[in-house]
Design an enzyme around this catalytic site. Structure first.
Site, PDB file in Angstrom:
ATOM      1  N   ARG A 262       0.937  -0.718  -0.085  1.00  0.00           N
ATOM      2  CA  ARG A 262       0.401   0.213   0.408  1.00  0.00           C
ATOM      3  C   ARG A 262       1.275   0.803   0.164  1.00  0.00           C
ATOM      4  O   ARG A 262       0.915   2.391   0.672  1.00  0.00           O
ATOM      5  CB  ARG A 262      -1.108  -0.257   0.916  1.00  0.00           C
ATOM      6  CG  ARG A 262      -2.458  -0.890   1.198  1.00  0.00           C
ATOM      7  CD  ARG A 262      -2.581  -1.359  -0.260  1.00  0.00           C
ATOM      8  NE  ARG A 262      -3.833  -2.435  -0.012  1.00  0.00           N
ATOM      9  CZ  ARG A 262      -3.027  -3.764  -0.327  1.00  0.00           C
ATOM     10  NH1 ARG A 262      -1.911  -4.037  -1.361  1.00  0.00           N
ATOM     11  NH2 ARG A 262      -3.857  -4.971  -0.650  1.00  0.00           N
TER      12      ARG A 262
ATOM     13  N   SER B  92     -11.073  -0.601   3.244  1.00  0.00           N
ATOM     14  CA  SER B  92     -10.118  -0.845   4.506  1.00  0.00           C
ATOM     15  C   SER B  92      -9.866   0.460   4.489  1.00  0.00           C
ATOM     16  O   SER B  92      -8.803   0.584   4.595  1.00  0.00           O
ATOM     17  CB  SER B  92      -8.988  -1.813   3.776  1.00  0.00           C
ATOM     18  OG  SER B  92      -9.558  -2.973   3.360  1.00  0.00           O
TER      19      SER B  92
ATOM     20  N   GLU C  30      -5.085   3.574   6.340  1.00  0.00           N
ATOM     21  CA  GLU C  30      -4.303   3.149   5.147  1.00  0.00           C
ATOM     22  C   GLU C  30      -4.723   4.779   4.214  1.00  0.00           C
ATOM     23  O   GLU C  30      -4.288   4.753   3.282  1.00  0.00           O
ATOM     24  CB  GLU C  30      -5.064   1.652   3.921  1.00  0.00           C
ATOM     25  CG  GLU C  30      -4.950   1.602   2.582  1.00  0.00           C
ATOM     26  CD  GLU C  30      -5.425  -0.154   2.252  1.00  0.00           C
ATOM     27  OE1 GLU C  30      -5.921   0.345   1.283  1.00  0.00           O
ATOM     28  OE2 GLU C  30      -5.168  -0.198   3.407  1.00  0.00           O
TER      29      GLU C  30
END
Length: 345
Positions: free
Chosen positions: A170, A240, A335
């Protein structure tokens, strides 16, 4: 240069429709960008006015916490083109403003594999490399051939290779040191004519029949995601919210000894822990208060039920991280990207 704002640049526009948490903060200046020509004009004007520039795609990996000063650009540059073809692969260029899921649908309909596991991930093609989106054992970096960018420093277009982007879990240089330098205008993917299916993650091999192709994998991914994750059009969320933390072997074994049902996957000598499982065990699944909460089917997802501002969600994030750290000794990392001037708590 004439000190006139291009007609497509607006002032004091709400960003509520442009972030999937639907928080209502304003952009000082705002423009929908549909071409490189518009991008050049907008950036040149912002530079002349000494304004900062912020680029958004689908707003699905974003946590707005305040008004955004300067010029906010919404990337809507579209187009899908086959650039080159061999016996085994096709190079396909996708405009950065294309919706990511619709691009996956296009590839599946063409019989081209490599991104079917990434179905139903919200956002645009241009945002995919920034976050190095991933799901079910596949990351977008595995399919990227090149990325075309607009360089804000000299107003030119460049082509970057995947090796230059420092892709990680990520992560990418677009999210770090390139954040204020490049705007992605298109992404070229290296898609497979004879796809190699990835079925080892998320229980896919249990729901995909033997002899299945990319369409069956795509449909299975969509079914699993819809069963676990809320549609941002129905419940405001960014997917998420926390990264799955990666710990060393000693930390993993210590947690495993205390919590035998720990969900984790071995990765590069360490262990990736399921952040959703950690949150669930800490008692957060289904929690709801002050207009925000944790999705009842997946504790990895934070949702906004009826808040216009981000204060309550930021407080919920803080409390979740604190409880997971206290129980497991593991620090969670957000995130979504935080954006906007902080508001008073």
């Amino acid at each position: 240069m004439i000190d006139d704002r291009p007609e497509f640049i607006q002032q004091h526009i709400s960003l509520q429709p442009y972030n999937t948490f639907r928080f209502d903060y304003q952009a000082e200046y705002f423009a929908l960008i549909e071409s490189v020509e518009q991008l050049v004009d907008a950036v040149a004007w912002a530079r002349y006015k000494a304004l900062s520039i912020t680029t958004l795609g689908g707003g699905s990996n974003l946590l707005l916490q305040g008004d955004v000063s300067g010029l906010v650009l919404i990337n809507r540059m579209k187009g899908i083109s086959r650039l080159a073809e061999s016996a085994s692969h096709v190079e396909v260029e996708f405009g950065a403003g294309e919706v990511w899921h619709e691009s996956v649908v296009w590839a599946v309909e063409q019989g081209l594999g490599g991104i079917e596991n990434l179905a139903l991930i919200p956002g645009t093609v241009g945002a995919a490399p920034v976050q190095n989106i991933g799901a079910y054992g596949v990351e977008v970096k595995d399919a990227i051939s090149s990325i075309k960018v607009f360089d804000l420093s000299d107003l030119t277009e460049q082509i970057l290779s995947p090796g230059e982007c420092a892709f990680g879990y990520r992560e990418s240089r677009f999210k770090q040191e390139w954040r204020d330098r490049y705007i992605i205008t298109s992404v070229t993917l290296h898609l497979q004519k004879q796809p190699s299916l990835m079925l080892e993650y998320g229980g896919l091999k249990n729901v995909v029949p033997d002899g299945a192709g990319i369409r069956e994998v795509f449909e299975a991914v969509c079914e699993v995601r819809r069963s676990k994750l809320p549609d941002p059009l129905e419940i405001a969320n960014s997917g998420s919210f926390f990264k799955n933390p990666v710990v060393d072997a000693d930390t993993y074994h210590a947690i495993k000894a205390q919590f035998p049902n720990l969900v984790a996957f071995e990765q590069d000598g360490g262990w990736k822990l399921a952040a959703g499982w950690l949150n669930d065990q800490a008692g957060w699944k289904g929690y709801r208060d002050h207009g925000v909460g944790v999705y009842e089917k997946q504790a990895l997802v934070l949702v906004n039920y009826d808040c216009d501002k981000a204060n309550a969600l930021l407080d919920l994030e803080r409390r979740i991280k604190g409880s997971v750290l206290e129980i497991f000794g593991v620090e969670l990392e957000r995130e979504p990207v935080l954006l906007g001037a902080a508001q008073c708590q």
